[in-house]
Write a protein that holds these residues in place. Structure first.
Motif, PDB file in Angstrom:
ATOM      1  N   LEU A   9       0.828  -1.206   0.000  1.00 23.57           N
ATOM      2  CA  LEU A   9       0.000   0.000   0.000  1.00 23.57           C
ATOM      3  C   LEU A   9       0.860   1.253   0.000  1.00 23.57           C
ATOM      4  CD1 LEU A   9      -2.788   1.305   0.002  1.00 23.57           C
ATOM      5  CD2 LEU A   9      -2.730   1.203   2.514  1.00 23.57           C
ATOM      6  N   GLU A  54      -7.951   0.611 -10.948  1.00 19.95           N
ATOM      7  CA  GLU A  54      -7.854   0.581  -9.484  1.00 19.95           C
ATOM      8  C   GLU A  54      -9.202   0.251  -8.856  1.00 19.95           C
ATOM      9  OE1 GLU A  54      -6.691   3.351  -5.647  1.00 19.95           O
ATOM     10  OE2 GLU A  54      -6.193   4.083  -7.643  1.00 19.95           O
ATOM     11  N   SER A  55     -10.235   0.930  -9.298  1.00 18.47           N
ATOM     12  CA  SER A  55     -11.567   0.719  -8.730  1.00 18.47           C
ATOM     13  C   SER A  55     -12.037  -0.718  -8.947  1.00 18.47           C
ATOM     14  CB  SER A  55     -12.550   1.704  -9.373  1.00 18.47           C
ATOM     15  OG  SER A  55     -13.840   1.506  -8.881  1.00 18.47           O
ATOM     16  N   TYR A  57     -10.263  -3.473  -9.618  1.00 18.04           N
ATOM     17  CA  TYR A  57      -9.464  -4.477  -8.923  1.00 18.04           C
ATOM     18  C   TYR A  57      -9.664  -4.445  -7.417  1.00 18.04           C
ATOM     19  CZ  TYR A  57      -6.780  -6.456 -12.794  1.00 18.04           C
ATOM     20  OH  TYR A  57      -6.391  -7.150 -13.919  1.00 18.04           O
ATOM     21  N   ILE A  58      -9.687  -3.277  -6.802  1.00 17.98           N
ATOM     22  CA  ILE A  58      -9.804  -3.258  -5.344  1.00 17.98           C
ATOM     23  C   ILE A  58     -11.183  -3.763  -4.918  1.00 17.98           C
ATOM     24  CG2 ILE A  58     -10.518  -0.844  -5.061  1.00 17.98           C
ATOM     25  CD1 ILE A  58      -8.100  -2.861  -2.796  1.00 17.98           C
ATOM     26  N   ARG A  59     -12.224  -3.442  -5.670  1.00 21.02           N
ATOM     27  CA  ARG A  59     -13.563  -3.954  -5.328  1.00 21.02           C
ATOM     28  C   ARG A  59     -13.620  -5.468  -5.533  1.00 21.02           C
ATOM     29  NH1 ARG A  59     -16.726  -0.154  -3.870  1.00 21.02           N
ATOM     30  NH2 ARG A  59     -16.406   1.993  -4.499  1.00 21.02           N
ATOM     31  N   ARG A  89      -8.868   6.763  -4.438  1.00 24.89           N
ATOM     32  CA  ARG A  89      -7.831   6.334  -3.492  1.00 24.89           C
ATOM     33  C   ARG A  89      -8.402   6.215  -2.084  1.00 24.89           C
ATOM     34  NH1 ARG A  89      -2.535   4.772  -3.844  1.00 24.89           N
ATOM     35  NH2 ARG A  89      -3.453   4.030  -5.767  1.00 24.89           N
ATOM     36  N   ASP A  91     -11.462   5.268  -1.399  1.00 26.72           N
ATOM     37  CA  ASP A  91     -12.156   3.978  -1.446  1.00 26.72           C
ATOM     38  C   ASP A  91     -11.157   2.829  -1.299  1.00 26.72           C
ATOM     39  OD1 ASP A  91     -14.617   5.168  -1.808  1.00 26.72           O
ATOM     40  OD2 ASP A  91     -14.711   4.755  -3.967  1.00 26.72           O
ATOM     41  N   THR A  92     -10.026   2.939  -1.996  1.00 27.89           N
ATOM     42  CA  THR A  92      -9.003   1.895  -1.910  1.00 27.89           C
ATOM     43  C   THR A  92      -8.511   1.744  -0.476  1.00 27.89           C
ATOM     44  OG1 THR A  92      -8.329   2.136  -4.202  1.00 27.89           O
ATOM     45  CG2 THR A  92      -6.690   1.216  -2.691  1.00 27.89           C
ATOM     46  N   ARG A  93      -8.245   2.858   0.190  1.00 26.90           N
ATOM     47  CA  ARG A  93      -7.775   2.786   1.584  1.00 26.90           C
ATOM     48  C   ARG A  93      -8.803   2.116   2.486  1.00 26.90           C
ATOM     49  NH1 ARG A  93      -6.485   8.513   0.789  1.00 26.90           N
ATOM     50  NH2 ARG A  93      -4.395   8.552  -0.089  1.00 26.90           N
ATOM     51  N   TRP A  96      -8.984  -1.571   1.616  1.00 30.44           N
ATOM     52  CA  TRP A  96      -7.728  -2.232   1.961  1.00 30.44           C
ATOM     53  C   TRP A  96      -7.851  -2.965   3.299  1.00 30.44           C
ATOM     54  CZ3 TRP A  96      -4.140  -3.137  -1.467  1.00 30.44           C
ATOM     55  CH2 TRP A  96      -2.888  -3.579  -1.058  1.00 30.44           C
ATOM     56  N   LEU A 123      -2.681  -6.211  -8.585  1.00 32.51           N
ATOM     57  CA  LEU A 123      -2.304  -4.897  -8.069  1.00 32.51           C
ATOM     58  C   LEU A 123      -0.970  -4.432  -8.657  1.00 32.51           C
ATOM     59  CD1 LEU A 123      -3.437  -5.344  -4.378  1.00 32.51           C
ATOM     60  CD2 LEU A 123      -4.587  -4.035  -6.182  1.00 32.51           C
TER      61      LEU A 123
END
Length: 155
Positions: A9, A54-55, A57-59, A89, A91-93, A96, A123
């Motif tokens: 991260l 990013e959106s 993959y992280i979801r 970002r 949302d990613t945090r 995470w 990632l």
């Protein structure tokens, strides 16, 4: 030394801070409309791609919701683009927190691009894609006569 979740991260964060400085270096008109050759896209389009990846993959990794769509196509101002980057970002945090070391090791077929790979590899792909496009942004800035941000500053 093995890279752990929090170390990954921090690498993502440092790279994003640098990418955002590249975005901020662009004049608004050139950010959305300038490309140095016919087959290239404006830098804003590359940033939208980075955010979409990013959106998605992280979801997918955190929530097991795999949906890839262009959520940022309508963005047409620098201010809105920067705000969207900040929101993604954030949302990613938050997401995470749902990701574990074990989650990053899960290997399955990529629902968007096909091959078997780990969530960590997904990632890593997103990061490499961002670095690649940021490098294009550096070239665009230089062709516009604008000095890009120092590459080694990540904070």
């Amino acid at each position: 030394m093995v890279l752990k979740k929090d170390g990954l991260l921090e690498i993502l964060e440092g790279n994003r801070r640098l990418t955002m400085r590249v975005v901020e270096a662009f004049p608004e008109e050139e950010l959305f409309h300038y490309a140095p050759a016919d087959k290239l896209r404006p830098f804003a389009e590359m940033i939208k791609e980075i955010m979409n990846i990013e959106s998605a993959y992280i979801r997918g990794i955190a929530l097991h919701v795999w949906d890839f769509q262009d959520s940022f196509a309508a963005i047409s101002t620098k201010e809105d683009l920067i705000s969207a980057c900040v929101a993604i970002r954030e949302d990613t945090r938050k997401l995470w927190q749902e990701v574990t070391e074990e989650t990053l090791e899960v290997i399955e077929k990529d629902p968007f691009f096909g091959p078997l790979q780990s969530h960590f590899s997904r990632l890593q792909y997103g990061l490499e894609n961002e670095i690649h496009h940021r490098g294009q942004g550096y070239i665009y800035l230089r062709t516009l006569g604008i000095e890009p941000p120092e590459f080694f500053v990540r904070d």
